[in-house]
Write a protein that holds these residues in place. Sequence first.
Motif, PDB file in Angstrom:
ATOM      1  N   ALA A 211     -12.827 -25.478 -18.417  1.00  0.00           N
ATOM      2  CA  ALA A 211     -12.184 -25.477 -17.093  1.00  0.00           C
ATOM      3  C   ALA A 211     -13.142 -24.706 -16.195  1.00  0.00           C
ATOM      4  O   ALA A 211     -13.100 -23.475 -16.120  1.00  0.00           O
ATOM      5  CB  ALA A 211     -10.820 -24.826 -17.142  1.00  0.00           C
ATOM      6  N   ALA A 212     -14.068 -25.445 -15.566  1.00  0.00           N
ATOM      7  CA  ALA A 212     -15.155 -24.805 -14.832  1.00  0.00           C
ATOM      8  C   ALA A 212     -14.698 -24.215 -13.511  1.00  0.00           C
ATOM      9  O   ALA A 212     -15.233 -23.205 -13.045  1.00  0.00           O
ATOM     10  CB  ALA A 212     -16.277 -25.821 -14.588  1.00  0.00           C
ATOM     11  N   GLU A 213     -13.719 -24.839 -12.885  1.00  0.00           N
ATOM     12  CA  GLU A 213     -13.214 -24.364 -11.595  1.00  0.00           C
ATOM     13  C   GLU A 213     -11.710 -24.594 -11.569  1.00  0.00           C
ATOM     14  O   GLU A 213     -11.207 -25.510 -10.923  1.00  0.00           O
ATOM     15  CB  GLU A 213     -13.905 -25.130 -10.460  1.00  0.00           C
ATOM     16  N   PRO A 214     -10.960 -23.773 -12.317  1.00  0.00           N
ATOM     17  CA  PRO A 214      -9.509 -24.004 -12.458  1.00  0.00           C
ATOM     18  C   PRO A 214      -8.799 -24.029 -11.107  1.00  0.00           C
ATOM     19  O   PRO A 214      -9.163 -23.306 -10.176  1.00  0.00           O
ATOM     20  CB  PRO A 214      -9.042 -22.814 -13.308  1.00  0.00           C
ATOM     21  N   ALA A 215      -7.803 -24.874 -11.030  1.00  0.00           N
ATOM     22  CA  ALA A 215      -7.012 -24.969  -9.792  1.00  0.00           C
ATOM     23  C   ALA A 215      -6.173 -23.711  -9.621  1.00  0.00           C
ATOM     24  O   ALA A 215      -5.649 -23.154 -10.591  1.00  0.00           O
ATOM     25  CB  ALA A 215      -6.127 -26.206  -9.849  1.00  0.00           C
TER      26      ALA A 215
END
Length: 458
Positions: A211-215
């Motif tokens: 999850a490189a850029e989690p929401a």
Amino acid sequence: MRNLQETHLNRARASLRQTLSWYGYLRKSGQLSSNPELAGLVKPELETLNTTLNKLDSNVIKIAAFGLVSRGKSAVLNALLGDKILQTGPLNGVTQWPRSVRWQPGGKVQVELIDTPGLDEIEGESRAQMAREVVRQADLILFVVSGDITRTEYQALLELRKSQKPLILVFNKIDLYPDTDRAAIYENLQQLGAGHPQAQPLLPDEIVMVAAEPAPMEVRLEWPDGRVSYEWETPPTQVDELKQTILNILNREGRSLLALNALIQAREAEAAIAQKTVDLREQEAENIIWQYTKYKALVVGLNPIAVLDILGGTVADLLLIRALARLYGLPITSYEAGKILKTILLSSGGLLLTELGSSFLLGLGKSTAALTSGDNPTNITASFGSAIAQGGIAGYGAYAVGKAAQVYLEQGCTWGQLGANTVIQEILSQVEPNTIVYRLRQELGGMRGTGFSARRSA
């Protein structure tokens, strides 16, 4: 393992230096400068060889991220870097051109991360050419997806597999999926990620979930006075598993990957040089082949001694091969010419060996008839007939050898003790079964052998 990797790296360096020294010799001796057209044609390949050797000497491993738009390629690389260096955003096509950044994951490993535009962007052909160039330079590929693979992604994955480079399938945006869905998608990726229906499923270190850029998530806060409020909070990135997987691969086989990629590039450049040379000098080569065809037919047909005529024919074949090599400006010794001839004879399906046997029997008959011609004048006619038949067979064999040698010589300098093909096979034979390079043995091993057979020409 580290010592073996250093050996692979040193062998690759030696192979490229040998090739460059040969073409440097051709330039100094005037064989290239005397032919400006050829020198101009092969200049890009010679530059590629020099660049590849410099990359080996700098010991920098290149990792390229590919995928369709909005899969989070830039975000994955930013997460590995630990800083938002590469531009990301909600719009498709934020990354317009490949961009490289240095990454120091720890230790002595030097890594260059390459971000690329989406494979399904507009301007298809120019982007496809750009992607091919990045793939050619990369030592390791990250293919980023964010769920089940689409048809377009699957086709892109198949194309990347053809590059014969190690590949990690990165399942990004796992924070958007429940655990049960993650498991189902992961299983599908294992099967499809192999890149072919008959290929083996990917190993655990060839597919990684991140999850490189989690929401951002809405968090409910309860205060001591009973008030309740809500805030948006961004969870931490989940890339530690990917980072550790990459580090494991680099420490275990990074230098071997670097050596293999350099040798593959060298092999392609050498083959291109040879092909351009062959195309440019096709008519000259045909004239040389016919010249030696006539020469061998005369030597074999007119020599009265059975064994010596065969030896004379073999010498003519070796001289033919060396003459073609000189014409093409390719490095070859008498020993290597002998190996080429042997390979041609064996790869002809026994055809040329059978012709040699027939020629030998005719030679014995010719010698016997010549020796007894004083007792029986009709033996002179028999000897003459055997000589014509033997000369015809020898001439055909010379022409077949010449055409087959042309095909062989198109491979340039890739044979020999330090040839690119030889060193590639050497590395593949030494890698451990638990390595990602071992998974490439079948694909890279497909180029074993000489890649030609003696061709019959009317």
